[in-house]
Scaffold this active site. Structure first.
Site, PDB file in Angstrom:
ATOM      1  N   ALA A 167      19.069  -3.006  -1.262  1.00  0.00           N
ATOM      2  CA  ALA A 167      19.495  -1.904  -2.120  1.00  0.00           C
ATOM      3  C   ALA A 167      19.040  -0.573  -1.533  1.00  0.00           C
ATOM      4  O   ALA A 167      17.835  -0.317  -1.453  1.00  0.00           O
ATOM      5  CB  ALA A 167      18.942  -2.074  -3.534  1.00  0.00           C
ATOM      6  N   PRO A 168      19.965   0.280  -1.122  1.00  0.00           N
ATOM      7  CA  PRO A 168      19.577   1.611  -0.653  1.00  0.00           C
ATOM      8  C   PRO A 168      18.840   2.398  -1.721  1.00  0.00           C
ATOM      9  O   PRO A 168      18.036   3.274  -1.410  1.00  0.00           O
ATOM     10  CB  PRO A 168      20.925   2.263  -0.319  1.00  0.00           C
ATOM     11  CG  PRO A 168      21.850   1.128  -0.058  1.00  0.00           C
ATOM     12  CD  PRO A 168      21.407   0.048  -1.002  1.00  0.00           C
ATOM     13  N   HIS A 196      14.536  14.510   0.109  1.00  0.00           N
ATOM     14  CA  HIS A 196      13.435  13.587  -0.135  1.00  0.00           C
ATOM     15  C   HIS A 196      12.093  14.237   0.198  1.00  0.00           C
ATOM     16  O   HIS A 196      12.025  15.282   0.832  1.00  0.00           O
ATOM     17  CB  HIS A 196      13.600  12.312   0.699  1.00  0.00           C
ATOM     18  CG  HIS A 196      14.591  11.348   0.145  1.00  0.00           C
ATOM     19  ND1 HIS A 196      15.959  11.525   0.273  1.00  0.00           N
ATOM     20  CD2 HIS A 196      14.427  10.193  -0.561  1.00  0.00           C
ATOM     21  CE1 HIS A 196      16.587  10.519  -0.321  1.00  0.00           C
ATOM     22  NE2 HIS A 196      15.678   9.698  -0.826  1.00  0.00           N
ATOM     23  N   HIS A 197      11.025  13.545  -0.207  1.00  0.00           N
ATOM     24  CA  HIS A 197       9.652  13.955   0.108  1.00  0.00           C
ATOM     25  C   HIS A 197       9.456  13.992   1.620  1.00  0.00           C
ATOM     26  O   HIS A 197      10.173  13.331   2.383  1.00  0.00           O
ATOM     27  CB  HIS A 197       8.669  12.978  -0.534  1.00  0.00           C
ATOM     28  CG  HIS A 197       8.912  11.549  -0.131  1.00  0.00           C
ATOM     29  ND1 HIS A 197       8.316  10.977   0.974  1.00  0.00           N
ATOM     30  CD2 HIS A 197       9.704  10.586  -0.677  1.00  0.00           C
ATOM     31  CE1 HIS A 197       8.723   9.717   1.092  1.00  0.00           C
ATOM     32  NE2 HIS A 197       9.569   9.450   0.106  1.00  0.00           N
ATOM     33  N   LYS A 246       8.921  10.743   4.139  1.00  0.00           N
ATOM     34  CA  LYS A 246       9.967   9.761   4.433  1.00  0.00           C
ATOM     35  C   LYS A 246      10.206   9.702   5.938  1.00  0.00           C
ATOM     36  O   LYS A 246      10.324  10.737   6.602  1.00  0.00           O
ATOM     37  CB  LYS A 246      11.255  10.119   3.693  1.00  0.00           C
ATOM     38  CG  LYS A 246      12.363   9.083   3.835  1.00  0.00           C
ATOM     39  CD  LYS A 246      13.519   9.383   2.893  1.00  0.00           C
ATOM     40  CE  LYS A 246      14.656   8.384   3.064  1.00  0.00           C
ATOM     41  NZ  LYS A 246      14.228   6.992   2.816  1.00  0.00           N
ATOM     42  N   THR A 291      20.543   5.740   0.850  1.00  0.00           N
ATOM     43  CA  THR A 291      21.465   6.054  -0.243  1.00  0.00           C
ATOM     44  C   THR A 291      22.609   6.927   0.250  1.00  0.00           C
ATOM     45  O   THR A 291      23.775   6.706  -0.092  1.00  0.00           O
ATOM     46  CB  THR A 291      20.719   6.762  -1.386  1.00  0.00           C
ATOM     47  OG1 THR A 291      19.612   5.960  -1.797  1.00  0.00           O
ATOM     48  CG2 THR A 291      21.639   6.987  -2.578  1.00  0.00           C
ATOM     49  N   LYS A 312       0.804  -1.227   0.000  1.00  0.00           N
ATOM     50  CA  LYS A 312       0.000   0.000   0.000  1.00  0.00           C
ATOM     51  C   LYS A 312       0.836   1.275   0.000  1.00  0.00           C
ATOM     52  O   LYS A 312       0.289   2.371  -0.127  1.00  0.00           O
ATOM     53  CB  LYS A 312      -0.955   0.001   1.200  1.00  0.00           C
ATOM     54  CG  LYS A 312      -2.177  -0.893   0.988  1.00  0.00           C
ATOM     55  CD  LYS A 312      -3.267  -0.578   1.998  1.00  0.00           C
ATOM     56  CE  LYS A 312      -4.565  -1.286   1.639  1.00  0.00           C
ATOM     57  NZ  LYS A 312      -5.676  -0.939   2.547  1.00  0.00           N
ATOM     58  N   THR A 364      14.602   0.949   3.960  1.00  0.00           N
ATOM     59  CA  THR A 364      15.800   1.388   4.670  1.00  0.00           C
ATOM     60  C   THR A 364      15.594   1.255   6.177  1.00  0.00           C
ATOM     61  O   THR A 364      14.490   1.004   6.645  1.00  0.00           O
ATOM     62  CB  THR A 364      16.138   2.842   4.314  1.00  0.00           C
ATOM     63  OG1 THR A 364      14.991   3.673   4.569  1.00  0.00           O
ATOM     64  CG2 THR A 364      16.513   2.971   2.848  1.00  0.00           C
TER      65      THR A 364
END
Length: 262
Positions: free
Chosen positions: A122-123, A152-153, A156, A163, A10, A98
């Site tokens: 995977a970051p 970032h948005h 988060k 990353t 979702k 993450t």
């Protein structure tokens, strides 16, 4: 045909992943997992009305022998137990969530090795982000004074981003830790210089309108270098996710970083 389960269906990334899996001839959407929903089938969710896959709300409901790959785009507080469950049941994992701690990753690697199961944490699944990290590692050999800004948005949950942390770790592999800036500097506001990772400062920005962006700034006498990567749409991550799902069955270890599959 690779049977795929998506955890976190979702969320924004989970939503994109569901559609990617459903529209890929090499994959079959075998189910989705979310412990806090009431739906029994994904087609009860409006944007998935044309699909057919069961919704599992408990680990015990999942037919582990029928699942080849577990894709995880959940939340930091859930990802460790999810991945542990999958690996213990010999399900390959592709993890984009993450928040995993270093000691948790070590333990998960041990479980994967014991069971001979492949996995990828995977970051970032964006090809441009992977390239940024590799370019930054190369540049740090010659320009060791560096700071990282990730943007970032504003939905988060964690900071700094996975990353940014992975970028710093890669740079640290080729750069000796040393003091940057004036050793006598002070902060008139707490946190003004950002987080500190082995002498590198990492700054996190959270704003509406952003998706995922990173800048790595290098400074040297009389010159500067900026490496920047921008993801404007989460669709850009799907190429990397699909690649990981397709290839991860060929491995028998848990790896960190999409670059391991490129």
């Amino acid at each position: 045909m690779i049977n795929v389960l998506v955890a976190g269906f979702k969320g924004s990334m989970g939503n994109k992943t569901i559609h990617m899996v459903a529209n890929n001839d090499k994959f079959k959407l075998a189910g989705v997992y979310n412990p806090v929903v009431t739906e029994k089938n994904v087609n009860e969710v409006a944007e998935f009305s044309d699909l057919d896959a069961p919704v599992y709300t408990d680990y015990e409901q999942i037919p582990v022998n029928d699942i080849d790959v577990w894709i995880d785009f959940t939340i930091p507080s859930a990802v460790y137990q999810n991945v542990k469950f999958a690996l213990e049941n010999k399900i390959s994992v592709v993890v984009g969530t993450t928040g995993l701690k270093d000691e948790q990753i070590v333990e998960l690697k041990e479980i994967a090795a014991k069971n001979g199961i492949g996995g990828l944490i995977a970051p970032n699944f964006g090809i441009s982000a992977v390239l940024l990290m590799q370019f930054a590692k190369q540049a740090a050999k010659y320009m060791p004074d560096v700071e990282i800004i990730e943007m970032h948005h504003d939905n988060k949950l964690d900071a700094p981003s996975g990353t940014a942390i992975n970028t710093a770790k890669l740079i640290a592999e080729v750069r000796e830790e040393h003091q940057q800036g004036n050793p006598e500097e002070t902060e008139s506001l707490d946190g003004a210089r950002g987080a500190n990772y082995e002498g590198m400062h990492i700054h996190s920005v959270r704003l509406p309108g952003y998706v995922a962006h990173e800048q790595v700034l290098f400074g040297s006498k009389g010159e500067a270098l900026t490496i920047r990567q921008d993801s404007f749409d989460r669709e850009s991550f799907m190429t990397g996710v699909a690649l990981a799902v397709e290839k991860i069955g060929d491995y028998n270890e848990l790896m960190v970083g999409l670059e391991n599959l490129l």
